[in-house]
Enzyme design. Structure first.
Site, PDB file in Angstrom:
ATOM      1  N   LYS A 114      -6.099  49.297  -6.037  1.00 59.92           N
ATOM      2  CA  LYS A 114      -5.243  50.388  -5.561  1.00 59.92           C
ATOM      3  C   LYS A 114      -3.870  50.451  -6.225  1.00 59.92           C
ATOM      4  CE  LYS A 114      -8.070  52.023  -2.411  1.00 59.92           C
ATOM      5  NZ  LYS A 114      -8.521  53.401  -2.333  1.00 59.92           N
TER       6      LYS A 114
HETATM    7  C1  LIG Z   1     -10.989  46.788  -0.827  1.00 61.39           C
HETATM    8  C2  LIG Z   1     -11.442  48.029  -1.537  1.00 61.39           C
HETATM    9  N1  LIG Z   1     -10.665  49.064  -1.569  1.00 61.39           N
HETATM   10  C3  LIG Z   1     -11.057  50.186  -2.189  1.00 61.39           C
HETATM   11  C4  LIG Z   1     -12.266  50.308  -2.822  1.00 61.39           C
HETATM   12  C5  LIG Z   1     -12.709  51.555  -3.474  1.00 61.39           C
HETATM   13  O1  LIG Z   1     -11.691  52.380  -3.526  1.00 61.39           O
HETATM   14  P1  LIG Z   1     -11.714  53.916  -3.505  1.00 61.39           P
HETATM   15  O2  LIG Z   1     -13.093  54.446  -3.253  1.00 61.39           O
HETATM   16  O3  LIG Z   1     -10.782  54.252  -2.399  1.00 61.39           O
HETATM   17  O4  LIG Z   1     -11.202  54.255  -4.836  1.00 61.39           O
HETATM   18  C6  LIG Z   1     -13.074  49.253  -2.841  1.00 61.39           C
HETATM   19  C7  LIG Z   1     -14.334  49.322  -3.566  1.00 61.39           C
HETATM   20  O5  LIG Z   1     -14.919  48.355  -3.879  1.00 61.39           O
HETATM   21  C8  LIG Z   1     -12.671  48.106  -2.164  1.00 61.39           C
HETATM   22  O6  LIG Z   1     -13.492  47.064  -2.105  1.00 61.39           O
END
Ligand SMILES: Cc1ncc(COP(=O)(O)O)c(C=O)c1O
Length: 663
Positions: free
Chosen positions: A250
């Site tokens: 992120k």
């Molecule tokens: C902790 C975590 N956050 C976010 C995501 C995916 O993020 P997004 O779909 O919001 O881009 C994942 C995907 O593996 C994840 O494990």
């Protein structure tokens, strides 16, 4: 010999100069053409090299060690053109942000600009290379031998049915050829490796200082998964997003969303950034906000790890915890609350990762190209569980544009509504689940359903167990949602069963965020997320044989006679005395008999008048070993409690049977 020593002498000379132009050719005709080139005009003099100042763009400067102490320096002007003394070339970089079409000119030198860790860099493919020393005491040239091919060609398995070769971006500065080695290492025995040598990476990392931590976001390593894939023929690699400074994928969107808001004039100095975040996006935003001087407020559902909230506060953000168990349109829902806070402030943005197009876009421009580059275009499957969907949608779109045969697979936790929605286009009811950051109970616009070819549903238990295995067996310390990704990736790899395929998945965040959950056995046990072979008191109670109820007891008002009858009926030698499901005393056959023989009248007295102190109470999930210290001749039994209720009794006799293995 003389030639070699002359070459060494000139090499040293080249190092010593501050301003160097580079002329490079593919053939000898080019070489002579270059040697005849005029020195750069004064007005276009390249920037002076100062090793303490990192490369900035514009103007940009490419610098790289090529042989021993020799450094290549390549100057690029603010439009991306190589400055005159550097011969230039056009090769599509694959990066729309820096269009190398601007680099029109003689195709003597291949040059592709790109960004690495936020710093513009250039990839140069030279064969052979000439240096020209400009404007100093001495002029000369150095011709390097042709580079061995492996430096530019990562060794990969041959594709079974090679897809139409799309033009390849070369956003990374490739290392110079190792001219000290004979070209015998072209093909390695292990043809499934993406890079020839993972112990000593080809590309030296962090060779330049960064202006701030934000420049270190992205270009995370791609790491092969080795142990948990045992027995699976398809190679599986994972993008280690926990290498980002905030420890998760992120960070990419945190910075991108802020910079997009700045460009749009929605966020001005001193402004406020609000987001509904389960933590990681908050960390990404908070890091960027700290560097850029913004205030942050985050709303976060209460099911999320305490560590995450603490981390956000440590980064200077304010955190508001909201209840998880409210419908998505409830004012206390974390997204509704975040929106309301942003709306109530001036110069504030709601980052809105679920509905912000910048989110998938940044993965289209970074994560996707990085995977393409790191696998040299050999990736065949991309597996990633969507939370907001930004990662799988953006990176998946980029990869499919490069090669439409790439399959994009989404992992999804049991309980998320996404898989059902993908099939029926109807929004079903979700169920609670424990992995964090992925799956959902609403339909975000940052999730582009058309990019995803297939969904793989993964249970909390499998996800947690896989995360723990990745830590213990691969040294990859990751969160539970990464477990979903890897379980899904292994499923894809197993079904593909093709050593020439290449599955890429995502290690989304660091396990440090889940020490109290994924890495806490007590929490796993409480949530039935662990296969526990450890003997517990509950198991001991369950293992008792015979027809007797699990808990035989008397009320305090029962007579001694009734208590003795009960003991005889069920062939037990002691009884707990319970009142309102609470142990208030205990009686034993031996003590009652002794007293009744001396005072027969006592048989009609209430138990309350003659009872001994109550037995101790143990939790059903406590280990059996606890009983060995608790039970003795004077404490012959213990009550067993589960969820605050007395549900059974264990005696010394039961314990001895268990220890002796008698059933
Ligand atoms: C902790 C975590 N956050 C976010 C995501 C995916 O993020 P997004 O779909 O919001 O881009 C994942 C995907 O593996 C994840 O494990």
């Amino acid at each position: 010999m003389a030639e070699a020593s002359e070459r060494r002498r000139l090499v040293k000379t080249v190092i010593g100069v501050a301003l160097i132009g580079i002329v490079a050719c593919r053939g000898s005709s080019r070489q002579s053409e270059a040697q005849g080139a005029a020195p750069p005009p004064e007005s276009e003099a390249p920037v002076a090299l100062n090793p303490d100042v990192p490369i900035a763009y514009p103007p940009a400067l490419f610098e790289r060690k090529v042989e021993g102490d020799v450094t290549l320096r390549l100057f690029v002007d603010s439009t991306g053109k190589l400055i005159p003394e550097s011969t230039r070339v056009a090769e599509p970089s694959g990066y729309p942000a820096l269009d190398s079409a601007a680099l029109a000119g003689a195709p003597a030198l291949k040059f592709a600009p790109a960004k690495r860790h936020g710093i513009p860099v250039a990839t140069v493919f030279l064969q052979p290379v000439e240096f020209r020393q400009v404007g100093t005491t001495r002029t000369g040239t150095v011709t390097l031998p042709p580079p061995p091919a492996p430096a530019l060609t990562p060794v990969l398995p041959p594709a079974a049915a090679p897809p139409p070769a799309p033009p390849r971006p070369r956003p990374v500065v490739r290392p110079p050829p190792d001219t000290t080695r004979a070209d015998t290492t072209r093909v390695r025995a292990d043809t499934t490796r993406v890079r020839p040598d993972t112990t000593h990476p080809e590309v030296p990392q962090h060779t330049k200082p960064y202006q701030n931590v934000l420049e270190t976001i992205g270009w995370t390593p791609l790491i092969r998964i080795n142990a948990v894939t045992r027995g699976i023929r398809t190679p599986v690699y994972a993008k280690a997003e926990f290498f980002n400074p905030g420890g998760s994928v992120k960070d990419r969107i945190g910075l991108a969303m802020i910079e997009a808001a700045e460009r749009a004039g929605k966020l001005r100095p001193g402004g406020l950034i609000v987001e509904a975040t389960s933590g990681n996006t908050g960390v990404g935003l908070a890091i960027a906000a700290a560097v850029k001087g913004y205030r942050c407020i985050f709303t976060m559902p209460d099911k999320m790890s305490q560590e995450k909230a603490r981390l956000l506060r440590a980064l200077g953000a304010e955190v508001i915890i909201t209840p998880t168990a409210v419908p998505p349109d409830h004012p206390d829902n974390y997204i509704m609350k975040g929106r309301a806070i942003a709306a109530a402030h001036d110069n504030a943005i709601f980052a809105d990762q679920h509905y912000n197009p910048v989110n998938p876009d940044v993965h289209y421009h970074t994560t996707g190209p990085e995977i393409w580059e790191q696998t040299d275009g050999k990736v065949t499957h991309f597996v990633c569980a969507p939370g907001t969907g930004g990662t799988v949608s953006g990176a998946g779109k980029f990869l499919k544009e490069k090669n439409p045969q790439i399959r994009v697979v989404a992992g999804d936790p049991v309980g998320s509504i996404y898989t059902g929605y993908a099939r029926t286009h109807k929004k079903g009811d979700g169920q609670p689940y424990k992995v964090e950051g992925i799956g959902g109970d609403k339909i975000p616009t940052s999730l582009h359903w058309d990019v995803i070819d297939e969904w793989v549903v993964v249970s909390d238990k499998d996800a947690m167990q896989m995360a723990r295995r990745l830590s213990k067996e691969e040294g990859l310390f990751v969160g539970g949602s990464t477990g979903v990704n890897v379980v899904a990736a292994l499923d894809v790899a197993r079904r593909s069963d093709d050593p020439t395929a290449l599955v890429v998945t995502v290690l989304a965040d660091t396990g440090e965020r889940y020490l109290s959950k994924v890495y806490n056995e007590e929490w796993l046990r409480e949530n039935q997320l662990i296969d526990d072979s450890r003997p517990t008191v509950a198991r001991l109670v369950a293992a008792k044989t015979g027809d007797a109820p699990p808990l035989i007891h008397v009320a305090p008002e029962a007579s001694v006679r009734q208590a003795l009858n009960l003991m005889t009926t069920y062939n037990v030698s002691q009884l707990p005395v319970l009142e309102d499901n609470d142990g208030v005393g205990a009686v034993s056959e031996q003590a009652l008999m002794a007293r009744a023989i001396g005072q027969p009248k006592i048989l009609d007295s209430p138990v309350r008048d003659v009872m001994d102190p109550p037995f101790p109470v143990v939790d059903a999930e406590a280990p059996v070993s606890l009983l060995t210290t608790l039970l003795s001749r004077t404490t012959p039994a213990a009550l067993v409690r589960r969820n605050g209720k007395v549900v059974g009794i264990v005696t010394r006799y039961d314990l001895l049977h268990q220890l002796a293995g008698i059933h």
